[in-house]
Write a protein that holds these residues in place. Structure first.
Motif, PDB file in Angstrom:
ATOM      1  N   GLN A 113       0.760  -0.921   0.113  1.00  0.00           N
ATOM      2  CA  GLN A 113      -0.019   0.005  -0.032  1.00  0.00           C
ATOM      3  C   GLN A 113       0.909   1.235   0.026  1.00  0.00           C
ATOM      4  O   GLN A 113       0.553   2.261  -0.743  1.00  0.00           O
ATOM      5  CB  GLN A 113      -0.800   0.046   1.226  1.00  0.00           C
ATOM      6  CG  GLN A 113      -2.194  -1.259   1.069  1.00  0.00           C
ATOM      7  CD  GLN A 113      -2.842  -1.206   2.415  1.00  0.00           C
ATOM      8  OE1 GLN A 113      -2.742  -0.332   3.421  1.00  0.00           O
ATOM      9  NE2 GLN A 113      -3.778  -1.992   2.469  1.00  0.00           N
ATOM     10  N   ARG A 116       2.151   1.428  -3.403  1.00  0.00           N
ATOM     11  CA  ARG A 116       1.306   2.068  -4.312  1.00  0.00           C
ATOM     12  C   ARG A 116       0.937   3.546  -4.135  1.00  0.00           C
ATOM     13  O   ARG A 116       0.858   4.217  -4.875  1.00  0.00           O
ATOM     14  CB  ARG A 116       0.011   1.281  -4.117  1.00  0.00           C
ATOM     15  CG  ARG A 116      -1.055   1.692  -5.248  1.00  0.00           C
ATOM     16  CD  ARG A 116      -2.308   0.634  -4.737  1.00  0.00           C
ATOM     17  NE  ARG A 116      -1.843  -0.611  -4.985  1.00  0.00           N
ATOM     18  CZ  ARG A 116      -2.694  -1.667  -4.622  1.00  0.00           C
ATOM     19  NH1 ARG A 116      -3.843  -1.405  -4.223  1.00  0.00           N
ATOM     20  NH2 ARG A 116      -2.398  -2.983  -5.061  1.00  0.00           N
ATOM     21  N   GLU A 119       3.879   5.409  -5.238  1.00  0.00           N
ATOM     22  CA  GLU A 119       3.641   5.680  -6.887  1.00  0.00           C
ATOM     23  C   GLU A 119       2.628   6.604  -7.238  1.00  0.00           C
ATOM     24  O   GLU A 119       2.664   6.983  -8.353  1.00  0.00           O
ATOM     25  CB  GLU A 119       3.388   4.003  -7.308  1.00  0.00           C
ATOM     26  CG  GLU A 119       4.578   3.096  -7.108  1.00  0.00           C
ATOM     27  CD  GLU A 119       4.206   1.638  -7.449  1.00  0.00           C
ATOM     28  OE1 GLU A 119       2.931   1.551  -8.122  1.00  0.00           O
ATOM     29  OE2 GLU A 119       5.170   0.569  -7.714  1.00  0.00           O
ATOM     30  N   GLU A 120       1.443   6.443  -6.609  1.00  0.00           N
ATOM     31  CA  GLU A 120       0.498   7.369  -7.066  1.00  0.00           C
ATOM     32  C   GLU A 120       0.809   8.705  -6.834  1.00  0.00           C
ATOM     33  O   GLU A 120       0.416   9.753  -7.567  1.00  0.00           O
ATOM     34  CB  GLU A 120      -0.831   7.047  -6.025  1.00  0.00           C
ATOM     35  CG  GLU A 120      -1.633   5.651  -6.532  1.00  0.00           C
ATOM     36  CD  GLU A 120      -2.828   5.422  -5.493  1.00  0.00           C
ATOM     37  OE1 GLU A 120      -2.860   6.224  -4.635  1.00  0.00           O
ATOM     38  OE2 GLU A 120      -3.530   4.372  -5.827  1.00  0.00           O
TER      39      GLU A 120
END
Length: 357
Positions: A113, A116, A119-120
């Motif tokens: 998470q 992620r 990355e977001e």
């Protein structure tokens, strides 16, 4: 994405086949623990893998892979043929399957998470940077367009200013040229006016001189005509006495040049007077007296005998000339060779026509 590797129980029986695969048989190689009830299916040689390829150490040996591309088939129950061996330089190590605890899976999920989210965030930041770059590029493009537009406007303004300056200069030059032309016209008119005034003054002076000269000449001519008339009366009186006293035909004849209204040419004639019948006979010459050219009746037909200054200015240049004016409006022009012959002819005409000189 999955966080753990799912495991299957190899000892469990396979699921029942669907209706369309009811006649398909499986052997112990496909599903261990079950025996084939029919003839085993053929296996392509290219897909056959030796069971000895897996070693005890957990490595997968690719040296036994068959590279023969012929479409030969092997039966599952028969021992496999020895395919040609290809020696590979590297080996792939297969990691053994491990079972993770819930804490490890939770940590792994949290790590995934966080990765992620990073990355977001990175994607969002990159998107924001791209948008900011696009905005900067757009602003730079708009700035360049504004600068180009301002430059074009400045060039256009400069061209308009130069055109206005040229037009103003041309108008000034045209105005100066027009003023110069008008000044030249005024000067020419002034010069012409002065010339006309000078010419008028000179003409008036000349006219005055001509009038004075004409008056002087007129008085002189009048005096000369008066003296000439007096002398002519004396001569005529003398000639009249001589002619009347003589009475011969030789005194009544002579030569004269005549121009009648019927002819523009002057004609030389020989004349003879008949005072009894008041006639004048004209002949071509004195040698041919048998044929008369014309016989003129003078009694009551002659109005007057005139000199050139009495309305016959065309006779001024002809010496010893005079005019006979008839009552019907005709005029005969005559001139003699000498003044005495002229006076003699006038005496004869006055006696025949009954006109007083």
């Amino acid at each position: 994405m999955p966080t753990e590797v799912e495991t299957h129980d190899r000892s469990a029986p396979p699921p029942p086949p669907p209706p369309k695969d009811a006649k398909v048989h499986f052997d112990g190689r496909t599903y261990p623990g079950r025996r084939a009830t029919s003839k085993p299916l053929p296996i392509p040689q290219q897909q056959y893998i030796n069971e000895n390829m897996t070693t005890a150490a957990g490595y997968f040996d690719y040296s036994m892979i068959s590279v023969n591309h012929e479409p030969s088939l092997l039966l599952a129950s028969s021992p496999p043929r020895s395919p040609p061996r290809v020696t590979l330089k590297g080996r792939v190590e297969l990691s053994p399957r491990t079972t993770r605890s819930p804490e490890e899976r939770a940590k792994r999920r949290m790590s995934v998470q966080r990765r992620r989210k990073r990355e977001e965030e990175d994607a969002l930041r990159e998107d924001q940077e791209r948008q900011a770059l696009r905005r900067r590029q757009k602003e730079e493009q708009e700035r360049r367009e504004r600068e180009d537009e301002e430059r074009r406007k400045a060039i256009l303004q400069e061209q308009l200013r130069q055109a206005a300056a040229r037009k103003e200069k041309e108008q000034k030059e045209a105005k100066v040229s027009e003023e110069r032309r008008l000044q030249e016209i005024r000067e020419r008119k002034q010069i012409e006016h002065e010339k006309r005034l000078q010419y008028t003054r000179e003409l008036e002076k000349w006219r005055y001189e001509q009038i004075q000269r004409a008056e002087s000449q007129s008085s002189e001519k009048e005096e000369g005509r008066r003296r000439s008339a007096e002398e002519r009366r004396i001569r005529i009186a003398r000639i009249n006495e001589e002619v009347l006293q003589d009475g011969t035909s030789g005194a009544l004849c002579g030569r004269v040049t005549i121009q009648t209204p019927d002819s523009l040419a002057w004609k030389r004639r020989y004349f003879r007077f008949d005072l009894v019948h008041a006639q004048m006979s004209l002949y071509r010459n004195q040698l041919d007296l048998t044929r008369t050219v014309d016989v003129v009746d003078l009694d009551g037909r002659v109005d007057s005998l005139n000199e050139w200054f009495e309305g016959f200015e065309e006779l001024e240049a002809i010496p010893h000339s005079f005019a006979v004016k008839f009552v019907d409006g005709q005029n005969w022009l005559m001139y003699a060779d000498t003044e005495e012959e002229k006076d003699t002819l006038l005496v004869l005409l006055s006696e025949a026509a009954g006109v007083i000189l």
